[in-house]
Each structure stands twice: as C-alpha cells, then as structure tokens.
Design an enzyme around this catalytic site. Structure first.
Site, PDB file in Angstrom:
ATOM      1  N   HIS A 148       0.864  -1.203   0.000  1.00 20.45           N
ATOM      2  CA  HIS A 148       0.000   0.000   0.000  1.00 20.45           C
ATOM      3  C   HIS A 148       0.892   1.242   0.000  1.00 20.45           C
ATOM      4  O   HIS A 148       1.444   1.608   1.034  1.00 20.45           O
ATOM      5  CB  HIS A 148      -0.903   0.010   1.239  1.00 20.45           C
ATOM      6  CG  HIS A 148      -1.862   1.159   1.270  1.00 20.45           C
ATOM      7  ND1 HIS A 148      -3.207   0.990   1.503  1.00 20.45           N
ATOM      8  CD2 HIS A 148      -1.690   2.493   1.089  1.00 20.45           C
ATOM      9  CE1 HIS A 148      -3.810   2.163   1.480  1.00 20.45           C
ATOM     10  NE2 HIS A 148      -2.900   3.095   1.226  1.00 20.45           N
ATOM     11  N   HIS A 183       1.457   5.376  -1.886  1.00 19.83           N
ATOM     12  CA  HIS A 183       1.054   6.471  -2.780  1.00 19.83           C
ATOM     13  C   HIS A 183       2.313   7.035  -3.413  1.00 19.83           C
ATOM     14  O   HIS A 183       3.177   7.560  -2.705  1.00 19.83           O
ATOM     15  CB  HIS A 183       0.340   7.574  -1.990  1.00 19.83           C
ATOM     16  CG  HIS A 183      -0.913   7.103  -1.325  1.00 19.83           C
ATOM     17  ND1 HIS A 183      -2.159   7.234  -1.892  1.00 19.83           N
ATOM     18  CD2 HIS A 183      -1.106   6.457  -0.141  1.00 19.83           C
ATOM     19  CE1 HIS A 183      -3.068   6.711  -1.076  1.00 19.83           C
ATOM     20  NE2 HIS A 183      -2.454   6.228  -0.012  1.00 19.83           N
ATOM     21  N   LYS A 197      -9.508  -0.465  -5.310  1.00 20.39           N
ATOM     22  CA  LYS A 197      -9.518   0.276  -4.058  1.00 20.39           C
ATOM     23  C   LYS A 197     -10.847   0.993  -3.880  1.00 20.39           C
ATOM     24  O   LYS A 197     -11.299   1.680  -4.785  1.00 20.39           O
ATOM     25  CB  LYS A 197      -8.376   1.309  -4.081  1.00 20.39           C
ATOM     26  CG  LYS A 197      -8.286   2.206  -2.848  1.00 20.39           C
ATOM     27  CD  LYS A 197      -7.829   1.438  -1.632  1.00 20.39           C
ATOM     28  CE  LYS A 197      -7.923   2.262  -0.362  1.00 20.39           C
ATOM     29  NZ  LYS A 197      -6.765   3.076  -0.070  1.00 20.39           N
ATOM     30  N   HIS A 202     -10.468   1.505   2.233  1.00 16.60           N
ATOM     31  CA  HIS A 202     -10.253   2.565   3.214  1.00 16.60           C
ATOM     32  C   HIS A 202     -11.459   2.462   4.144  1.00 16.60           C
ATOM     33  O   HIS A 202     -12.551   2.918   3.802  1.00 16.60           O
ATOM     34  CB  HIS A 202     -10.166   3.953   2.563  1.00 16.60           C
ATOM     35  CG  HIS A 202      -9.860   5.010   3.574  1.00 16.60           C
ATOM     36  ND1 HIS A 202      -8.635   5.632   3.667  1.00 16.60           N
ATOM     37  CD2 HIS A 202     -10.604   5.499   4.600  1.00 16.60           C
ATOM     38  CE1 HIS A 202      -8.650   6.471   4.692  1.00 16.60           C
ATOM     39  NE2 HIS A 202      -9.829   6.404   5.273  1.00 16.60           N
ATOM     40  N   HIS A 229      -4.411  -0.125   6.264  1.00 19.16           N
ATOM     41  CA  HIS A 229      -3.940   0.751   7.347  1.00 19.16           C
ATOM     42  C   HIS A 229      -4.846   0.706   8.587  1.00 19.16           C
ATOM     43  O   HIS A 229      -5.441   1.715   8.974  1.00 19.16           O
ATOM     44  CB  HIS A 229      -3.752   2.191   6.872  1.00 19.16           C
ATOM     45  CG  HIS A 229      -4.815   2.741   5.963  1.00 19.16           C
ATOM     46  ND1 HIS A 229      -6.148   2.752   6.277  1.00 19.16           N
ATOM     47  CD2 HIS A 229      -4.732   3.295   4.729  1.00 19.16           C
ATOM     48  CE1 HIS A 229      -6.827   3.291   5.284  1.00 19.16           C
ATOM     49  NE2 HIS A 229      -5.983   3.625   4.336  1.00 19.16           N
ATOM     50  N   ASP A 234       1.467   2.913   3.476  1.00 21.29           N
ATOM     51  CA  ASP A 234       0.610   4.073   3.232  1.00 21.29           C
ATOM     52  C   ASP A 234       1.444   5.343   3.139  1.00 21.29           C
ATOM     53  O   ASP A 234       0.972   6.432   3.489  1.00 21.29           O
ATOM     54  CB  ASP A 234      -0.485   4.214   4.293  1.00 21.29           C
ATOM     55  CG  ASP A 234      -1.628   5.113   3.817  1.00 21.29           C
ATOM     56  OD1 ASP A 234      -1.747   5.330   2.597  1.00 21.29           O
ATOM     57  OD2 ASP A 234      -2.389   5.603   4.670  1.00 21.29           O
ATOM     58  N   HIS A 284       2.980  14.626   0.689  1.00 21.46           N
ATOM     59  CA  HIS A 284       2.394  15.959   0.479  1.00 21.46           C
ATOM     60  C   HIS A 284       3.535  16.935   0.710  1.00 21.46           C
ATOM     61  O   HIS A 284       4.280  16.777   1.691  1.00 21.46           O
ATOM     62  CB  HIS A 284       1.292  16.245   1.512  1.00 21.46           C
ATOM     63  CG  HIS A 284       0.076  15.370   1.367  1.00 21.46           C
ATOM     64  ND1 HIS A 284      -0.961  15.660   0.513  1.00 21.46           N
ATOM     65  CD2 HIS A 284      -0.256  14.203   1.969  1.00 21.46           C
ATOM     66  CE1 HIS A 284      -1.888  14.716   0.591  1.00 21.46           C
ATOM     67  NE2 HIS A 284      -1.473  13.814   1.471  1.00 21.46           N
TER      68      HIS A 284
HETATM   69  O1  DOR Z   1      -3.328   9.890   5.390  1.00 16.01           O
HETATM   70  C1  DOR Z   1      -3.699   9.481   4.302  1.00 16.01           C
HETATM   71  N1  DOR Z   1      -3.165   9.966   3.151  1.00 16.01           N
HETATM   72  N2  DOR Z   1      -4.661   8.568   4.251  1.00 16.01           N
HETATM   73  C2  DOR Z   1      -5.209   8.202   3.101  1.00 16.01           C
HETATM   74  O2  DOR Z   1      -6.105   7.399   3.134  1.00 16.01           O
HETATM   75  C3  DOR Z   1      -4.785   8.801   1.821  1.00 16.01           C
HETATM   76  C4  DOR Z   1      -3.445   9.343   1.900  1.00 16.01           C
HETATM   77  C5  DOR Z   1      -3.085  10.263   0.762  1.00 16.01           C
HETATM   78  O3  DOR Z   1      -3.367   9.931  -0.392  1.00 16.01           O
HETATM   79  O4  DOR Z   1      -2.490  11.323   1.012  1.00 16.01           O
HETATM   80 ZN    ZN Z   2      -3.370   5.093   1.451  1.00 13.88          ZN
END
Ligand code: DOR
Ligand code: ZN
Length: 356
Positions: free
Chosen positions: A17, A19, A110, A147, A185, A258, A262
C-alpha cells in the site's frame, strides 16, 4: 546476530500500500520506494483517479520512466515492480472488473468512501449500490482494498474505523463470503480483532506510524502535522494491540506503509493534508517498532512473506540487510517545483538502518 552489532538479513520486502502520486512527484517517490521494495501496490487516488485498465497501464509506464531516469542501481531498477489498482466510483461496472482481472496488470481495486480522505471525492457514495461490482470481484478473485472509515459528518473522527467495520464491512462479508478483502492501514484493536475473527481471505495492512505512535504524539505539546494521517492515530492501547498482531507472526497482517507524500507547505498549513511520508525510511521504522518489543525475528514474515502469500505471489529471491547502526532521518527531501517533502521523524535518529 552478534551481541554488539546486530544484523538482520531478510527476503526483499514488498509494500502492499503506497502512494507514489504522479508527474514530477514520481522523480522523488519512485527511487525512494524502489530502494527498499520490489513489488509495490500503487494507490489510484490521483487527480483524476486511475479508473480503467488503460489508465493503470499508462500510470505504470509513467512510473517506470521515472525509474529509468533515476540514479538507483540497475539491479534495483530490474527488481522494482509496481502493481496497479483501480479506483472504484459510483460508475464502475462489472465489465470494468472483468477487464481488470483479465488485464494482468491490475492487482486489486480500491474503495474509498467518498470524502473519507485525500482525493476521495470521486469515491463511492453508496456502498450498498456496489453489489454487482463486488460480485464480479468475487467471481474473478480480484481483491478489494478498503479505506475502512465511515464519512458521516456527525461521526467522531476517532470512531470512524470501528463504525465502518460494524456497519459496512460486516454486511459486505455476509453477502460476499469468499471476496478477498484487505482492510488497509488498520488503526484500532477493533480492526485487529475483526480481521482475526475472519477467514484467511480477509487480511490487513499496518503502517509504521500506527505501530510507533498514538494520538499523543500528534497532539500533546502542540499539533504535529507530520503525524497527521487518515485514519487518524488512535490512543496508545490501540497502538499496543497493533504492535502485538503485527509482530505475532500471523499472516493476516502485513506491511503496507501508506507512505503518502504531500509537500511540506501543504502539511504545515492551516488546513494541513493527511498523510505521512515514510517510503525512504520505512524498513528502519518497522525494524525499530519490531525491535522495541523484542520481535525483530518476526519482521521477515510481516515485510516479505505474508503479503505475497495473500496475493498468491511467490516471495522475492533477493535479500536486504538491516543493521542496528543508527541513521539520521533527513530534515526534508527536494520534491518538485522547488517544494520539499518532510518524512516521518524528520531530523530524528533511528536505531536501525539499511546496510549498504
Ligand atoms: O493519510 C492518508 N493519506 N490517508 C489516506 O487514506 C490517503 C493518503 C493520501 O493519499 O495522502
Ligand atoms: Zn493510502
């Protein structure tokens, strides 16, 4: 292992998992992931989301292009294998699922309840309307990644996972008794118990932050935005249970970071984004968590065996060595367009590192 320097060689792990985002972000996230992991399951919550097999194929190609252009070793490039997911919407059809299952590049789908988290606006608004899609998933043996949080405004943020298990997931499991599900998660003892009570077709991933931290780390002494993710960190008693199950050797629980990048200015803001960035330091984090309870010997199963087993894939053949030589987590990484990316535990020292 010796007494002074302890080393641990494990089969190469996979991240079930992650991103990676898209575009220029891939220049940072892909090399970080490929440094440690062979297979990574790439979340589809891009803007716009990965909704079709064609979207998934194109996204995988963009990831691989950034890999080729990075400075990681030829050996790591050859080993890295991003696995794709599709993002379920209200308009996903059983035909989409059939195509995904037959495509050979989609590992799972998902489900984000609409509004649950980052880039989930196009997610599912009414899960009870997904019957045909769930039937198709079950028929084609394609796993459903959840989720698992309800989204009603009046439900307390700390209760959203448990409410999802009780009110939504329990129903799905009754109606689709052989559907493969990963509760992603997990953050509560309720989720751990729920998964333990089901058959082996229901599993869970656990992040490093939910093993190492609780809501005090997020909130005591000031708000620490880099600990803010969704589902939100819970109380310490939940953290302890997660650490118990992760280190228990039970194959229902496996690694999913996870890792969710950002840019620093989007985290350190009046309305900060949800997500902890951990890809670059995930293995030292997990090693630290497992060692904290004397269970470093259970890391290989969690990180390198159980996920592959759940997905019906062979384990990796290469290995990676962790050593309890401390490492300093960078304060930030360069991200794109002059932004930076702050990892979990930025500037702190971790007792474990990856051996060169
Ligand atoms: O904290 C998170 N960030 N939880 C999520 O489910 C998505 C993820 C994100 O894509 O930034
Ligand atoms: Zn995630």
């Amino acid at each position: 292992m010796t007494d002074s320097i302890r080393e641990l060689t494990i089969l190469q792990p996979d991240d079930w998992h992650i991103h990676l985002r898209d575009g220029k972000a891939l220049g940072t996230t892909v090399p970080h992931a490929a440094d440690s992991f062979n297979r990574v399951i790439c979340m589809p919550n891009l803007v716009p989301p990965v909704k079709t097999v064609d979207d998934a194929r194109a996204y995988r190609e963009r990831i691989m292009t950034h890999l080729q252009n990075s400075d990681i070793s030829a050996e790591r490039i050859a080993a890295f294998d991003p696995r794709m997911t599709l993002y379920l919407t209200d308009n996903t059809t059983p035909q989409d699922i059939e195509m995904a299952a037959k495509s050979g590049i989609v590992q799972a789908v998902k489900l984000y309840p609409a509004g649950a988290t980052t880039n989930s606006a196009d997610g599912v608004t009414d899960i009870s309307a997904c019957v045909d899609v769930f039937e198709a998933l079950e028929k084609y043996d394609l796993p459903l990644l959840l989720h698992g949080e309800v989204t009603q405004d009046h439900v307390d943020i700390f209760d959203r996972e448990k409410r999802f298990l009780d009110e939504v997931l329990a129903q799905i499991i009754i109606k689709f008794p052989t559907l493969k599900i990963v509760v992603e998660h997990i953050t509560t003892s309720d989720a751990a118990d729920f998964v333990l009570a089901q058959g082996n077709h229901i599993a869970a991933t656990i992040t490093p932050q939910h093993l190492m931290f609780n809501r005090n780390h997020l909130l005591v002494g000031g708000i620490k935005p880099h600990f803010y993710c969704l589902p939100i960190l819970k109380r310490e008693s939940h953290q302890k249970v997660l650490l118990d199950v992760a280190t228990s050797g039970n194959p229902k629980f496996f690694l999913g970071t996870d890792s969710a990048p950002h840019a620093t200015d989007k985290k350190e803001a009046t309305c900060g984004c949800a997500g902890c960035y951990s890809a670059s330091i995930a293995l030292p984090l997990y090693a630290t968590a497992f060692d904290s309870v004397g269970k470093i010997d259970k890391l290989e199963g969690f990180a390198s065996r159980f996920g592959a087993q759940f997905y019906g894939l062979p384990v990796n053949q290469s290995t990676i060595t962790l050593v309890n030589t401390p490492m300093q987590v960078p304060n930030a990484y360069p991200y794109f367009d002059g932004t930076s990316l702050t990892p979990l535990l930025a500037g702190e020292t971790l007792p474990w590192s990856i051996k060169d």
